[in-house]
Design a protein around this motif. Structure first.
Motif, PDB file in Angstrom:
ATOM      1  N   GLU A   7       0.730  -1.230  -0.120  1.00  0.00           N
ATOM      2  CA  GLU A   7      -0.109  -0.089   0.073  1.00  0.00           C
ATOM      3  C   GLU A   7       0.792   1.385   0.195  1.00  0.00           C
ATOM      4  O   GLU A   7       1.847   1.145   0.565  1.00  0.00           O
ATOM      5  CB  GLU A   7      -0.864  -0.076   1.171  1.00  0.00           C
ATOM      6  CG  GLU A   7      -2.137   0.514   0.861  1.00  0.00           C
ATOM      7  CD  GLU A   7      -2.955   0.356   2.317  1.00  0.00           C
ATOM      8  OE1 GLU A   7      -4.441  -0.227   2.044  1.00  0.00           O
ATOM      9  OE2 GLU A   7      -2.580   0.876   3.263  1.00  0.00           O
ATOM     10  N   ARG A  27      -4.429   6.689  -2.881  1.00  0.00           N
ATOM     11  CA  ARG A  27      -4.048   5.524  -2.253  1.00  0.00           C
ATOM     12  C   ARG A  27      -4.074   4.403  -2.998  1.00  0.00           C
ATOM     13  O   ARG A  27      -4.935   4.085  -3.810  1.00  0.00           O
ATOM     14  CB  ARG A  27      -4.801   5.335  -0.996  1.00  0.00           C
ATOM     15  CG  ARG A  27      -4.545   4.066  -0.491  1.00  0.00           C
ATOM     16  CD  ARG A  27      -4.055   4.040   1.241  1.00  0.00           C
ATOM     17  NE  ARG A  27      -4.022   5.287   1.877  1.00  0.00           N
ATOM     18  CZ  ARG A  27      -2.900   5.406   2.515  1.00  0.00           C
ATOM     19  NH1 ARG A  27      -1.943   5.174   2.157  1.00  0.00           N
ATOM     20  NH2 ARG A  27      -3.009   6.670   3.125  1.00  0.00           N
ATOM     21  N   SER A  29      -3.298   0.259  -3.786  1.00  0.00           N
ATOM     22  CA  SER A  29      -2.992  -0.917  -2.701  1.00  0.00           C
ATOM     23  C   SER A  29      -3.207  -1.941  -3.917  1.00  0.00           C
ATOM     24  O   SER A  29      -4.020  -2.064  -4.894  1.00  0.00           O
ATOM     25  CB  SER A  29      -4.175  -1.381  -1.760  1.00  0.00           C
ATOM     26  OG  SER A  29      -4.414  -0.205  -0.982  1.00  0.00           O
ATOM     27  N   SER A  41      -6.168  -1.606  -6.157  1.00  0.00           N
ATOM     28  CA  SER A  41      -7.277  -0.590  -5.746  1.00  0.00           C
ATOM     29  C   SER A  41      -6.864   0.653  -5.842  1.00  0.00           C
ATOM     30  O   SER A  41      -5.786   0.918  -5.209  1.00  0.00           O
ATOM     31  CB  SER A  41      -7.684  -1.056  -4.358  1.00  0.00           C
ATOM     32  OG  SER A  41      -8.442  -0.035  -3.659  1.00  0.00           O
TER      33      SER A  41
END
Length: 69
Positions: A7, A27, A29, A41
């Motif tokens: 992440e 962000r 991931s 993600s």
């Protein structure tokens, strides 16, 4: 089977918006397995706005704490 979750925060290309420079940050991931990447993600978390010498951080997910990026 080895599984690892990675992440991090990743800025994308800056956009000129009428004299202001916008830099969105996501962000990111993903899950690594022995066979490769399993899932990805992307979630927008903030936008950095630059206007001349001024810089602003605009949170896209509530109160922003730069130390948690």
């Amino acid at each position: 089977m080895l599984i690892r979750i990675i992440e991090g925060a990743c800025p994308v290309a800056a956009v000129d918006a009428g004299g202001r420079l916008l830099i969105p940050v996501f962000r990111v991931s993903f899950i690594l397995t022995e066979k490769g990447i399993n899932a990805v993600s992307l979630k927008p978390i903030l936008c950095i706005v630059m206007e001349g010498e001024m810089r602003y951080i605009v949170s896209l997910q509530g109160p922003c704490d730069p130390h948690t990026l």
